[in-house]
Every structure is written in structure tokens, then in C-alpha cells.
Write a protein that holds these residues in place. Structure first.
Motif, PDB file in Angstrom:
ATOM      1  N   TYR A   1       0.725  -1.347  -0.015  1.00 32.74           N
ATOM      2  CA  TYR A   1      -0.113   0.101  -0.080  1.00 32.74           C
ATOM      3  C   TYR A   1       0.878   1.333  -0.058  1.00 32.74           C
ATOM      4  N   THR A   2       2.124   1.043  -0.238  1.00 30.34           N
ATOM      5  CA  THR A   2       3.087   2.312  -0.176  1.00 30.34           C
ATOM      6  C   THR A   2       3.279   2.673  -1.640  1.00 30.34           C
TER       7      THR A   2
ATOM      8  N   PRO B   1       2.532  10.390  11.274  1.00 29.44           N
ATOM      9  CA  PRO B   1       2.528  11.818  11.157  1.00 29.44           C
ATOM     10  C   PRO B   1       2.871  12.358   9.628  1.00 29.44           C
ATOM     11  N   GLY B   2       1.955  12.969   9.315  1.00 32.13           N
ATOM     12  CA  GLY B   2       2.025  13.287   7.731  1.00 32.13           C
ATOM     13  C   GLY B   2       1.157  12.570   6.998  1.00 32.13           C
ATOM     14  N   SER B   3       1.492  11.469   6.617  1.00 31.27           N
ATOM     15  CA  SER B   3       0.336  10.644   6.050  1.00 31.27           C
ATOM     16  C   SER B   3       0.850   9.295   6.313  1.00 31.27           C
ATOM     17  N   GLY B   4      -0.080   8.291   5.859  1.00 32.03           N
ATOM     18  CA  GLY B   4       0.364   6.955   6.146  1.00 32.03           C
ATOM     19  C   GLY B   4      -0.193   6.278   7.151  1.00 32.03           C
ATOM     20  N   LEU B   5       0.291   5.051   7.520  1.00 34.85           N
ATOM     21  CA  LEU B   5      -0.275   4.262   8.513  1.00 34.85           C
ATOM     22  C   LEU B   5       1.107   3.369   9.278  1.00 34.85           C
TER      23      LEU B   5
ATOM     24  N   GLY C   1       2.191 -10.672  22.862  1.00 38.57           N
ATOM     25  CA  GLY C   1       2.539  -9.356  22.547  1.00 38.57           C
ATOM     26  C   GLY C   1       1.011  -8.883  21.971  1.00 38.57           C
ATOM     27  N   THR C   2       1.423  -7.661  21.419  1.00 40.18           N
ATOM     28  CA  THR C   2       0.077  -6.992  20.951  1.00 40.18           C
ATOM     29  C   THR C   2       0.379  -6.391  19.541  1.00 40.18           C
ATOM     30  N   LEU C   3      -0.491  -6.328  18.652  1.00 44.65           N
ATOM     31  CA  LEU C   3      -0.276  -5.684  17.463  1.00 44.65           C
ATOM     32  C   LEU C   3      -1.312  -4.519  17.004  1.00 44.65           C
ATOM     33  N   THR C   4      -1.179  -3.327  16.848  1.00 40.63           N
ATOM     34  CA  THR C   4      -2.105  -2.403  16.810  1.00 40.63           C
ATOM     35  C   THR C   4      -1.698  -1.338  15.437  1.00 40.63           C
ATOM     36  N   ALA C   5      -2.579  -0.373  15.308  1.00 40.58           N
ATOM     37  CA  ALA C   5      -2.137   0.483  13.938  1.00 40.58           C
ATOM     38  C   ALA C   5      -2.557   1.906  14.649  1.00 40.58           C
ATOM     39  N   GLU C   6      -1.611   2.984  13.990  1.00 37.06           N
ATOM     40  CA  GLU C   6      -1.827   4.270  14.330  1.00 37.06           C
ATOM     41  C   GLU C   6      -1.447   5.089  13.105  1.00 37.06           C
ATOM     42  N   ASP C   7      -1.847   6.404  13.271  1.00 39.60           N
ATOM     43  CA  ASP C   7      -1.424   7.378  12.132  1.00 39.60           C
ATOM     44  C   ASP C   7       0.067   7.473  12.021  1.00 39.60           C
TER      45      ASP C   7
ATOM     46  N   VAL D   1      -5.516   4.905   6.865  1.00 38.04           N
ATOM     47  CA  VAL D   1      -6.802   4.358   7.295  1.00 38.04           C
ATOM     48  C   VAL D   1      -7.488   4.933   8.285  1.00 38.04           C
ATOM     49  N   PRO D   2      -8.645   5.429   8.280  1.00 33.23           N
ATOM     50  CA  PRO D   2      -9.459   6.274   8.998  1.00 33.23           C
ATOM     51  C   PRO D   2      -9.383   5.297  10.324  1.00 33.23           C
ATOM     52  N   ALA D   3      -9.642   6.351  11.493  1.00 31.58           N
ATOM     53  CA  ALA D   3      -9.596   5.757  12.797  1.00 31.58           C
ATOM     54  C   ALA D   3     -10.652   4.504  13.156  1.00 31.58           C
TER      55      ALA D   3
END
Length: 837
Positions: free
Chosen positions: A742-743, A820-824, A812-818, A772-774
């Protein structure tokens, strides 16, 4: 929580001093070393058992010339690790040992699993220990800290051990000061400061942890004050903290009183308040149990605690409770009784004021007091005061009436005299019940015969009619007294039946709604005035409990629920009349158990239904994704086998490449499907070991088509993690592969590994794609999902779902966040090697 008793400790047991901090970096280790140097300067034999300086210059300087006991070197999964050498410290036998990081988890082979157990050994050997711990490592606060910081502490120490310390000193620092220390490089290295400030060391996190530390220590100090007062038999109130007790009756004014108590507590920093309801000595409540539960819930919502105590004398019960809680104020509603009634018989408020001593008593007005609607509190009998009054009237009243009648002989005759004595009998019956009235009827009959029936001053009666009148008088007196006594008993029985009906109504209501064993047992304790209740199995195992510890062997009441369990209560023996209501509670417990089993079966059916749904979705998803690579492979192979066409070397290479790419896509698809199936069946077993993160990351990136656009950076302090190497490689391959897909072409994907608080390692996979929207991020990790449901590349949308499932299998844990600027940015949080799971 009360500290564990130390009556069995050895007389030579060492003392324990704990330096408590709200977070790393506040100066606990520095303070511990400073205390050690101060004691050494006074001639105390002090050694350093173990100190973690973390490379901080001022901490290293503080070690100075203190003797350091060499650490024990252990072979932990192929690498050397050092731990506290307990045997060496005990052999050295110093007066004081300094041991850092009390909550640390020891490496395999250290002897004890936790460092606090090492400290316990030193204390038992008679060595005084000075140690350090952060508030987030206390076992009771683990869930709270996770909710605040988003990080679950894997290393904890039992609260009871820390509470047993002879001294606990808070090392405090404002969040702003701590963040400045970090920015100046006094806590972590410069390359870690930005990540730390943006994660664990956010100002909100630090403020919340600081408040936790202050409140926990304040409670511990309060426990110490309570023990001191108890040891020295101090009954007077020490107003170290405002504690308010509000007495509630269950009437409409109760809510007014509770709100007033909450307002008073809120105006005094750290103030506490408790609502108190006094139930009768037989344990049956006088207010509607549903109303009682509503007041209980309202008290909790307003920040107070609700208590129900048993007492025949309400005023005494209120004062005993207030003194036991070291209360400074008591709130009581204004009486509904009139002034004359209060003068004749002081009410609860008047008695509490007279006997309160150092406790301030507030009489709070309310609307019900203005209406003057009295509420009569009845009891199963008339009470000893009323019975005593009845006997006094029955025994002394006839003589007083006789004296009055003899003084006025000209204004009355025998009929009037008989009626006056009859009125006296009825009065004694109303006041004291049947037996005082019977006594009064016989004494009045004798007085009527002796003083007013001819011949006077003799026990003989001249007229048959007068004799009949005297006998009739005694018979009527006995009958009236019996009727009054029977009415009192019937009133008590009706009240008790009403209480039982109310309790059964509450049980029925909770049965129709979501009841639980905790609510059931709490209700049983309050209804019957018990100290503790539990559901105990046939093997003696306590399955559910409330209140004091329950032992089936010494319980006061045992009511069978079914062949496998019983309802057990402690506190007092229960009259046979209350067994019927207790059986209703046992039946309700049986229904709750059946409901629990039904819910479990329903959950299992939902799992089966979800599995069927997954299979259906899987078949729908793979129908195209399997056909596409298979068609490509078949076409390429058919072309190569066609002898009618001569293929050039380049053409053959292109066809073979098509076959290889199709086979790789099939292999990846089948692997994801198998992994997803294993995850959903709970069959994934992670073999956690010490893993070199850099090697695993490069191994995961190497097969990817866009590997040339991936930049890998692994911090040396994050080089080792506790994970399953195979599973971790698969997780990274799926996550990095998703980021590359997706890049946009020409942009880079960064894989960065850094250490985090709590012996954790965080791996960030950063892309510069569309983001991706929150609201849609959680859907990324659901099976059969693609970004925006738009097909891009091949696959059935299992890659990230598999990655999260495998990550959780490794702790462990796997999460997603913004980004900074653009992207995931995908954030993979794993335990560091040696940090425990």
C-alpha cells in the motif's frame, strides 16, 4: 488490605525499607544509595546486593566506596545474565543490604522466580534490606496502570509484601520536572528520549501514576494509624482525615442526607463518607430490599461506601460504627416526632448527640421532618422497656388508683370503680402486652374486692352479684390482655412476612434480569445480618464468596443447593422460621448455576456458528483467489509442454517465472488459511525463546517483492526479544508485506525497533500510503478484509488477522496508528528477553 501478620517471624528478622516511585526516573535508586551512604557514615555495615544504574552518571557516582557483592552469573538461553547472589549476601552477613528493582523477574536457575522472594530470604536471615519499586509494579494496580498507560506490567510484586515493610518512603517528582530530566538526557539516552516522551512518559500518564502512588501510600499510612489506635486502645477520634457517617432509614430523606455527606466530603481533600443502615437484631431488614439495593448503588455512584449493621439499639449501633471507623462527623436526619414525644422519650438523634463525645453530629433538616409524619419502628416483641413499663403499671397502678378512689368516696360507686380498674388493665396490656395485663387484672380484682366490695376490708363478698362482677372483671381483664398480646405477635409476624415477601420479590426481579453470585451472596448477608456467605462445593472448594472468609466446617448455617454445592453463611445461627427464606436463596443460587451453564453452552454454540460463518466466507473468498494463480500456472505449463511452438530462452524463463510466482502465491494463501484455522481453533502454541530481532526482521523482509524499499533499524538495546522465531518472522512478513503493497512506488517503508518501558520492545512498521480512518482500523485485523474492500494484489485478506493472532500467542500486541504526515504505522509490542511474559 491489612498486612499479613508477623507473629511467626523470627526475632532476628531484618527490617525492610521501600522507596516507592510513581515512574522510572524519579530518583528511587539515588535515594536508596544516599540512605546507604548515610548509614555507612554512621558506622553501619552496608553492602550493595544489586543496583541497576542504567548508565546514569549521577547514580554511578552515588555508589561511591560502598562495598558491592558480586552478582551471580547465569546461563539464560545461551546468553549470560546476572542476578542477585542471595547466598553470597547471606554469607557476607551485613547489617544492611541495598537491593534495587524489587519487582524484577529472575532468570531461570536463580533459585527464586522473583526478586522480592530473594529479599524475603535476606530478611529471614536477619539482614535489613533497602529496596525500590514503582507504583505500576504493585499487583493490585496492574489493571489500573494498563488502562492509563496502555502497557501491561509483566513484573509485579504482591501488595501484602510491600505493605509489610517497616518503612515506605515516597520519592516524588512533578511530571513536568521528570519530563525536563528526560529531555536533558538524565534518564535515557538521547536517541530514546523522543519515543519515551511520546509514549509512557506523557504528562497525563505521569500525573495519573503520581496520584495512584500518593493515594496508595495514604491508605497504607491510614492502616498504620488504625493499628496503632487498636494496639493502644484509643477510642477517641483522631481527625487525621475527615470521615463522615450518614445514618439512613430508607425513607425519602435518605437521598438528601447522602448528597449532603458527599458534598461535605468533597469539600475536604481526601474526605471519605459512608452510609449506614441499622437492621434489627433478628437480621431481617425493615426497608424494602429493592430500596436498600438502590441506596447501595447510589452510594457507590456518589463515591461513598454502604454498610449495614445489626443492632437492637439504633443510636448505640451508629456510634459504635462511627468510632470503629474513626469518623469525625455523623449526619442524622431531623426527627419526624413532635416535641412532647421527644421530651418523653429521646429519639436517636438526641441519644447520638448526648453520647457522641469528640464526634461532630449534624442534624439535617428535610421535607419529611416538616410534615411530621412519624414512622413507627416495630419489632418482633414489645421490647424490654415496654414490658418493664407494663409490669410497673400492672403492679403499682392498682394501688395508686385505689388510693385516689379512697380519697374521693363520695363521687363514684362500684360500677365506676370497676370500669376505672378495667381501663388500667387495658392500659397495661397496650403498654406491656399480655403478662403485665394479667398481673394487673389479678391485682386490680383483689383491690376491687378488698377496698370497694362489701364487706369492706375483707376478702369475702356479701352479694352474689358483686362476686360475679369481680370474677367477670378478672376474666375480662385476662381476655383483653391476651387479645392485645396476640395482636402484637400477629403484627410482628405480618411484618416479618412482609420482609420475606420483599426479599423474595427482589430475588425474583434479579432472576429475571442479569443476576450474579456476588449480588446474591451480598443480599443474603444483608438480609440475615451475616458476616460472610459463600457457595461451597461438595469437595469443600469455595466457588463464590462475599464478606468474611467462609469455612464449611465451622459455618453457622449450611443450606444445600443441590447434590454438588451448598450455601454457607457465617455470623450467627439462624432461627428455624427463617429457613424458608434461606431456601429461596438456595433455589436462586441453583437457578444462577443453571443459567451459567446455559450461557456457556450458548457461547459454545456461537463459536460453532462463527466457525461455520468463517468456513462459508472462506469458500467464497478462495473461489477466485485459488483459481487465479492455478490458471496462470496451468497456462504457463501447458505452453511449455506444447511441442508445436519453439520457445526462446527468454520466453521459457518468463513462463517459468509465472509458474514460480503462481506457486508462491498459492503457498502464501494456503499458509495463511492454515494459520487462521489454527488460531481460531486455539491450536497455536508459541515456543518462546530469546530471539535476535535483527536477524528475524531481515529474514522476514528478504522474500518480499518490494524488499529494496524497506529500511530496517534495530536499537542495540532492543536486539533481543522473548518470542517464537518462526511465528515472529511470519508476523513481520505479513505486516511489512502489507505496508509495501500500500506504499506508493518510490517511497520507503521503515521498520524500527526500540526498547520501551516495562522491559518491552516495540517494533514500528511505518509506511507513507493513503492511511486508514480511525474508525476502520480495527477492521484491518478481521479475516477476509481489504482496505476499503477494494481488491489490491492477491490474497483473501487474512494477512493482518493472522499477524495479530500469532502476536497474541507470543504474549504481544499488534495495533495500528497514524503516521505523522500521512500513512499508517503498525505497532508490534513484544516482551524483551528476560522480561517475562
Amino acid at each position: 488490605m491489612e498486612p499479613a501478620p508477623r507473629t511467626g517471624d523470627s526475632p532476628t528478622r531484618g527490617s525492610l525499607r521501600v522507596y516507592l516511585g510513581a515512574s522510572p526516573g524519579v530518583g528511587k535508586t539515588y535515594a536508596m544509595l544516599d540512605e546507604g551512604r548515610r548509614r555507612a557514615a554512621r558506622g553501619t555495615d552496608v553492602v550493595i546486593g544489586l543496583v541497576e544504574t542504567h548508565g546514569r552518571e549521577r547514580t554511578i557516582e552515588q555508589v561511591g566506596d560502598l562495598e558491592v557483592v558480586p552478582r551471580r552469573v547465569l546461563d539464560h538461553r545461551g546468553s549470560a545474565q546476572t542476578e542477585l547472589d542471595v547466598a553470597a549476601v547471606i554469607a557476607r552477613a551485613p547489617e544492611v543490604a541495598l537491593v534495587d528493582e524489587l519487582a524484577h523477574t529472575n532468570a531461570d536457575g536463580a533459585g527464586n522466580a522473583k526478586r522480592w522472594q530473594d529479599v524475603e530470604q535476606l530478611l529471614e536471615a536477619g539482614i535489613c534490606v533497602i529496596t525500590t519499586v514503582n507504583i505500576q509494579h504493585l499487583e493490585s494496580l496492574n489493571d489500573v496502570v494498563e488502562a492509563i498507560t496502555g502497557i501491561r506490567q509483566r513484573e509485579t510484586v504482591p501488595d501484602t509484601f510491600v505493605r509489610r515493610a517497616d518503612a515506605i518512603e515516597l520519592v516524588d517528582m512533578s511530571p513536568q520536572s521528570l519530563r525536563r530530566r528526560m529531555a536533558h538526557g538524565n534518564v535515557y539516552a538521547a536517541d530514546k528520549v523522543d519515543a519515551a516522551l511520546s509514549q509512557f512518559f506523557r504528562e497525563g500518564n505521569l500525573t495519573a501514576l503520581r496520584e495512584l502512588a500518593l493515594l496508595w501510600l495514604a491508605d497504607r499510612v491510614d492502616e498504620g494509624l488504625g493499628r496503632y489506635r487498636e494496639q493502644h486502645d484509643i477510642d477517641s477520634t483522631w481527625a487525621a482525615r475527615e470521615r463522615i457517617v450518614v445514618a439512613v432509614t430508607g425513607g425519602p430523606e435518605s437521598e438528601v442526607l447522602m448528597r449532603r455527606a458527599a458534598r461535605i466530603a468533597s469539600r475536604t481533600g481526601g474526605g471519605q463518607w459512608a452510609a449506614l443502615y441499622v437492621t434489627r437484631g433478628d437480621g431481617l431488614v425493615q426497608m424494602d430490599p429493592a430500596r436498600l439495593h438502590r441506596l447501595h448503588a447510589m452510594t457507590t455512584d456518589m463515591g461513598g461506601t454502604f454498610h449495614s449493621v445489626v443492632g437492637d439499639d439504633t443510636a448505640t449501633a451508629i456510634l459504635d460504627f462511627a468510632k470503629g471507623e474513626n469518623a469525625t462527623q455523623v449526619l442524622i436526619g431531623a426527627s419526624r416526632r413532635g416535641r412532647l414525644s421527644t421530651l418523653a422519650n429521646p429519639g436517636v438523634g438526641e441519644i447520638v448527640i448526648a453520647e457522641s463525645g469528640d464526634i461532630d453530629v449534624h442534624i439535617v433538616t428535610h421535607d419529611e421532618a416538616r410534615r411530621k409524619r412519624g414512622t413507627v419502628r416495630t419489632s418482633p416483641d414489645l421490647g424490654w422497656r415496654r414490658r418493664a413499663g407494663g409490669y410497673a403499671i400492672g403492679a403499682l397502678g392498682p394501688f395508686a388508683l385505689t388510693a385516689l378512689l379512697l380519697a374521693t368516696p363520695d363521687v363514684h360507686g362500684l360500677p365506676t370503680e370497676a370500669m376505672l380498674f378495667m381501663a388500667l388493665v387495658v392500659g397495661s396490656a397496650i403498654v406491656g402486652g399480655r403478662w403485665p395485663a394479667i398481673v394487673c387484672s389479678f391485682v386490680s380484682g383483689f383491690a376491687l374486692n378488698f377496698f370497694f366490695t362489701p364487706p369492706l376490708r375483707t376478702v369475702t363478698i356479701a352479694s352474689g352479684e358483686n362476686a360475679f362482677a369481680v370474677v367477670l372483671f378478672v376474666v375480662v381483664g385476662v381476655a383483653v390482655s391476651s387479645v392485645v398480646g396476640l395482636a402484637a405477635r400477629r403484627s410482628a409476624q405480618a411484618e416479618k412476612a412482609s420482609a420475606e415477601a420483599d426479599a423474595l420479590t427482589v430475588l425474583s426481579h434479579s432472576l429475571l434480569h442479569a443476576g450474579d453470585f456476588g449480588t446474591l451472596l451480598a443480599g443474603a448477608c444483608e438480609l440475615f445480618g451475616m458476616k460472610g456467605a459463600a457457595i461451597v462445593g461438595a469437595d469443600g472448594e469455595v466457588r463464590h464468596a462475599h464478606g468474611e472468609t467462609v469455612d464449611a466446617g465451622t459455618a453457622d448455617v449450611v443450606m444445600p443447593i443441590d447434590d454438588d454445592s451448598s450455601l454457607v453463611l457465617v455470623g450467627r445461627s439462624l432461627p428455624a422460621a427463617d429457613q424458608r427464606l434461606l431456601k429461596a436463596y438456595a433455589a436462586h443460587a441453583s437457578v444462577l448455576e443453571e443459567r451459567r451453564r446455559a450461557a456457556k453452552e450458548s457461547s459454545e454454540r456461537r463459536v460453532l456458528a462463527e466457525t461455520d460463518r468463517t468456513r462459508t466466507a472462506l469458500l467464497a473468498a478462495v473461489s477466485h483467489d485459488l483459481r487465479s494463480p492455478l490458471s496462470a500456472v496451468k497456462a504457463a505449463v501447458s505452453s511449455l509442454r506444447n511441442t508445436d511452438i519453439e520457445w526462446s530462452a527468454d520466453d521459457e524463463a518468463a513462463l517459468l517465472e509465472t509458474v514460480e510466482e503462481g506457486a508462491d502465491r498459492l503457498d502464501e494463501l494456503v499458509s495463511n488459511l492454515l494459520d487462521m484455522s489454527r488460531i481460531q481453533m486455539g491450536a497455536v502454541k508459541a515456543h518462546v525463546d530469546e530471539v535476535e530481532l535483527d536477524a528475524v526482521v531481515h529474514a522476514a523482509v528478504a522474500p518480499l517483492a518490494g524488499r529494496s524499499r524497506v529500511d530496517v533499524t534495530v536499537d542495540p538495546e532492543a536486539a533481543l526479544v522473548a518470542a517464537d522465531a518462526g511465528l515472529l518472522e511470519r508476523v513481520l512478513a505479513n505486516v511489512v508485506g502489507n505496508a509495501v503493497a500500500y506504499t506508493p512506488d518510490g517511497t520507503r517503508v521503515a521498520v524500527e525497533a526500540t526498547p520501551a518501558a516495562g522491559r518491552r520492545v516495540v517494533v514500528r512498521v511505518v509506511d507513507r500510503g493513503p492511511g486508514v480512518p480511525a474508525a476502520q482500523r480495527d477492521g484491518l485485523f478481521e479475516p477476509f478484509q481489504r482496505l476499503g474492500d477494494v481488491p489490491r494484489g492477491e490474497g483473501v485478506g487474512l494477512g493482518l488477522a493472522v499477524a495479530r493472532g500469532l502476536t497474541e500467542a507470543m504474549g504481544g500486541t499488534l495495533t495500528a496508528e497514524d503516521t505523522p504526515g500521512s500513512g499508517l504505522t503498525f505497532v508490534l509490542d513484544l516482551p524483551a528477553a528476560g522480561g517475562g511474559r
